[in-house]
Design a protein around this motif. Structure first.
Motif, PDB file in Angstrom:
ATOM      1  N   GLN A  25       0.822  -1.213   0.000  1.00 37.04           N
ATOM      2  CA  GLN A  25       0.000   0.000   0.000  1.00 37.04           C
ATOM      3  C   GLN A  25       0.855   1.261   0.000  1.00 37.04           C
ATOM      4  OE1 GLN A  25      -2.342  -0.695   3.553  1.00 37.04           O
ATOM      5  NE2 GLN A  25      -4.171  -1.156   2.355  1.00 37.04           N
ATOM      6  N   ASP A  26       1.843   1.298   0.892  1.00 37.90           N
ATOM      7  CA  ASP A  26       2.677   2.494   1.048  1.00 37.90           C
ATOM      8  C   ASP A  26       4.075   2.195   0.535  1.00 37.90           C
ATOM      9  OD1 ASP A  26       4.191   4.704   1.934  1.00 37.90           O
ATOM     10  OD2 ASP A  26       2.766   5.066   3.570  1.00 37.90           O
ATOM     11  N   LEU A  27       4.302   2.509  -0.710  1.00 40.31           N
ATOM     12  CA  LEU A  27       5.561   2.162  -1.361  1.00 40.31           C
ATOM     13  C   LEU A  27       6.756   2.823  -0.680  1.00 40.31           C
ATOM     14  CD1 LEU A  27       6.965   0.719  -3.722  1.00 40.31           C
ATOM     15  CD2 LEU A  27       6.470   2.727  -5.136  1.00 40.31           C
ATOM     16  N   ASP A  28       6.627   4.095  -0.309  1.00 38.68           N
ATOM     17  CA  ASP A  28       7.751   4.811   0.294  1.00 38.68           C
ATOM     18  C   ASP A  28       8.156   4.189   1.630  1.00 38.68           C
ATOM     19  OD1 ASP A  28       7.820   6.553  -1.838  1.00 38.68           O
ATOM     20  OD2 ASP A  28       6.647   8.108  -0.835  1.00 38.68           O
ATOM     21  N   VAL A  29       7.174   3.892   2.463  1.00 39.09           N
ATOM     22  CA  VAL A  29       7.456   3.356   3.798  1.00 39.09           C
ATOM     23  C   VAL A  29       8.087   1.972   3.704  1.00 39.09           C
ATOM     24  CG1 VAL A  29       6.373   2.484   5.905  1.00 39.09           C
ATOM     25  CG2 VAL A  29       5.757   4.734   5.023  1.00 39.09           C
ATOM     26  N   VAL A  30       7.530   1.116   2.875  1.00 44.82           N
ATOM     27  CA  VAL A  30       8.053  -0.242   2.776  1.00 44.82           C
ATOM     28  C   VAL A  30       9.433  -0.243   2.126  1.00 44.82           C
ATOM     29  CG1 VAL A  30       7.639  -2.560   1.875  1.00 44.82           C
ATOM     30  CG2 VAL A  30       5.721  -1.205   2.723  1.00 44.82           C
ATOM     31  N   PRO A  42      18.522   0.759  -3.679  1.00 42.72           N
ATOM     32  CA  PRO A  42      17.637   0.940  -4.841  1.00 42.72           C
ATOM     33  C   PRO A  42      18.394   0.649  -6.141  1.00 42.72           C
ATOM     34  CG  PRO A  42      17.558   2.852  -3.377  1.00 42.72           C
ATOM     35  CD  PRO A  42      18.713   2.022  -2.933  1.00 42.72           C
ATOM     36  N   ILE A  43      17.776  -0.124  -7.004  1.00 43.34           N
ATOM     37  CA  ILE A  43      18.340  -0.408  -8.323  1.00 43.34           C
ATOM     38  C   ILE A  43      17.574   0.337  -9.396  1.00 43.34           C
ATOM     39  CG2 ILE A  43      18.723  -2.241 -10.035  1.00 43.34           C
ATOM     40  CD1 ILE A  43      19.299  -4.122  -7.675  1.00 43.34           C
ATOM     41  N   LYS A  44      16.260   0.423  -9.226  1.00 45.11           N
ATOM     42  CA  LYS A  44      15.438   1.178 -10.163  1.00 45.11           C
ATOM     43  C   LYS A  44      14.241   1.735  -9.412  1.00 45.11           C
ATOM     44  CE  LYS A  44      13.351   0.878 -14.776  1.00 45.11           C
ATOM     45  NZ  LYS A  44      13.049  -0.022 -15.927  1.00 45.11           N
ATOM     46  N   ILE A  45      13.965   3.021  -9.610  1.00 45.53           N
ATOM     47  CA  ILE A  45      12.842   3.675  -8.950  1.00 45.53           C
ATOM     48  C   ILE A  45      11.916   4.240 -10.011  1.00 45.53           C
ATOM     49  CG2 ILE A  45      12.122   5.520  -7.398  1.00 45.53           C
ATOM     50  CD1 ILE A  45      14.788   5.270  -5.970  1.00 45.53           C
ATOM     51  N   GLU A  46      10.659   3.812  -9.971  1.00 46.99           N
ATOM     52  CA  GLU A  46       9.642   4.295 -10.889  1.00 46.99           C
ATOM     53  C   GLU A  46       8.494   4.876 -10.084  1.00 46.99           C
ATOM     54  OE1 GLU A  46       9.373   1.409 -14.482  1.00 46.99           O
ATOM     55  OE2 GLU A  46       9.954   0.190 -12.757  1.00 46.99           O
ATOM     56  N   ASP A  47       7.471   5.336 -10.741  1.00 47.62           N
ATOM     57  CA  ASP A  47       6.357   5.991 -10.075  1.00 47.62           C
ATOM     58  C   ASP A  47       5.678   5.081  -9.059  1.00 47.62           C
ATOM     59  OD1 ASP A  47       4.409   7.946  -9.502  1.00 47.62           O
ATOM     60  OD2 ASP A  47       3.043   7.046 -10.947  1.00 47.62           O
ATOM     61  N   ARG A  48       5.397   3.863  -9.444  1.00 43.63           N
ATOM     62  CA  ARG A  48       4.692   2.938  -8.539  1.00 43.63           C
ATOM     63  C   ARG A  48       5.450   1.617  -8.369  1.00 43.63           C
ATOM     64  NH1 ARG A  48      -1.479   2.587 -10.387  1.00 43.63           N
ATOM     65  NH2 ARG A  48      -1.426   1.079  -8.680  1.00 43.63           N
ATOM     66  N   GLY A  53      18.038  -4.324  -4.155  1.00 40.75           N
ATOM     67  CA  GLY A  53      18.914  -5.481  -4.138  1.00 40.75           C
ATOM     68  C   GLY A  53      20.287  -5.123  -3.651  1.00 40.75           C
ATOM     69  N   THR A  54      21.268  -5.833  -4.183  1.00 39.46           N
ATOM     70  CA  THR A  54      22.657  -5.609  -3.812  1.00 39.46           C
ATOM     71  C   THR A  54      23.483  -5.583  -5.090  1.00 39.46           C
ATOM     72  OG1 THR A  54      24.509  -6.478  -2.521  1.00 39.46           O
ATOM     73  CG2 THR A  54      22.940  -8.088  -3.376  1.00 39.46           C
ATOM     74  N   VAL A  60      14.304  -7.807  -4.307  1.00 36.89           N
ATOM     75  CA  VAL A  60      12.914  -7.486  -3.948  1.00 36.89           C
ATOM     76  C   VAL A  60      12.380  -6.441  -4.917  1.00 36.89           C
ATOM     77  CG1 VAL A  60      11.387  -6.522  -2.187  1.00 36.89           C
ATOM     78  CG2 VAL A  60      13.292  -7.985  -1.503  1.00 36.89           C
ATOM     79  N   GLU A  61      11.193  -6.697  -5.444  1.00 38.78           N
ATOM     80  CA  GLU A  61      10.487  -5.726  -6.270  1.00 38.78           C
ATOM     81  C   GLU A  61       9.216  -5.336  -5.541  1.00 38.78           C
ATOM     82  OE1 GLU A  61       8.572  -5.302 -10.771  1.00 38.78           O
ATOM     83  OE2 GLU A  61       9.421  -7.211 -10.110  1.00 38.78           O
TER      84      GLU A  61
END
Length: 287
Positions: A25-30, A42-48, A53-54, A60-61
């Protein structure tokens, strides 16, 4: 002093876990939790969508959707994602880190084959952080893998830090296994053993542990909370998919043939083959 040869080489397993995909539900918090608590980057950050990873390896996606309903622990889905650290010192450093910053923990167990710490992310997705013991300690006198859930000697573990502090998830850390909640262990055997080709390495009447290449388990399924559960509702937070790496393309052909014979739908895209377990979890296979 133990050598690396005494430990299981996950990269040599015919099948191993690559990553998990979670609906949140809360992408930023998780996302912040997996970064600050587990040390993923972070490896890739998109809108949703955020992939973590490492190095360049995704573990984790996270797919964000604020309209999702809360998790129901009686449903099939995720019991926990298990993050395997390379050494006991790594686990000791991580434990000292989370204790120091006050992260709530849910348990600590000696499983004979491994030492494990349990917690959950902010939306209740279960997490295990663990380290394997040498393979010579896994088997009983009949050369069968033995597992248990005994109390962990936490102080002895904390003494193994080597005098250094946690500095993030190690580059050679992986997801060692994914433990699922299923509706029926016989149906789980029918999919994970008979279709995907994992071996039942260990079992209880209410849980099966599926291994590949002699590992104690890359997948597990239990009915402790979810007996007789059906297909997981689409609009609920939690596990959405598991990506599995196959070492041999011939194994993928065999899985495809078995799935087709069983009437299981398969979708093929460039480099991936996707099917669903009996409870709707997406299983993506890559060679």
């Amino acid at each position: 002093m133990t050598s690396s040869a005494e430990y299981f080489d996950m990269s040599a397993a015919p099948m191993r876990i690559a990553s998990v995909r979670l609906k949140v539900q809360d992408l930023d918090v998780v996302s912040e939790f997996y970064q600050s608590v587990l040390g993923l980057k972070p490896i890739k950050i998109e809108d949703r969508r955020v992939t973590l990873g490492t190095g360049s390896t995704v573990l984790v996606e996270l797919v964000g959707d604020p309209t999702l309903s809360a998790n129901d622990l009686r449903q099939a889905g995720l019991f926990h994602t298990a993050f395997l650290l390379p050494t006991r010192a790594d686990l000791a450093r991580w434990l000292a880190h989370v204790v120091a910053v006050g992260v709530p923990l849910q348990g600590a167990s000696d499983h004979i084959v491994s030492e494990a710490i349990y917690l959950a992310d902010p939306e209740g997705n279960g997490i295990e952080v663990y380290v394997d013991r040498p393979m010579s300690r896994w088997n009983d006198t009949n050369s069968q893998i033995q597992m248990a859930t005994d109390p962990l000697d936490v102080q002895d573990l904390l003494n193994a830090t080597g005098g250094t502090e946690w500095s993030g998830y190690p580059l050679d850390g992986v997801i060692g296994h994914v433990h699922l909640q299923v509706g029926d262990t016989a149906d789980a055997n029918g999919f994970y053993r008979d279709i995907l080709g994992f071996e039942v390495a260990f079992s209880y009447p209410s849980a099966s542990f599926y291994g590949s290449g002699g590992y104690h388990h890359q997948i597990a399924g239990n009915v402790w909370n979810s007996r007789r559960a059906g297909t997981r509702p689409e609009g609920m937070i939690g596990l959405d998919g598991v990506k599995i790496i196959l070492r041999d393309a011939a194994d993928l052909a065999k899985i495809t043939a078995r799935a087709q014979s069983a009437g299981i739908a398969i979708m093929k895209h460039t480099g991936t083959t996707t099917l669903h377990d009996p409870w709707g979890t997406t299983i993506t296979l890559i060679v």
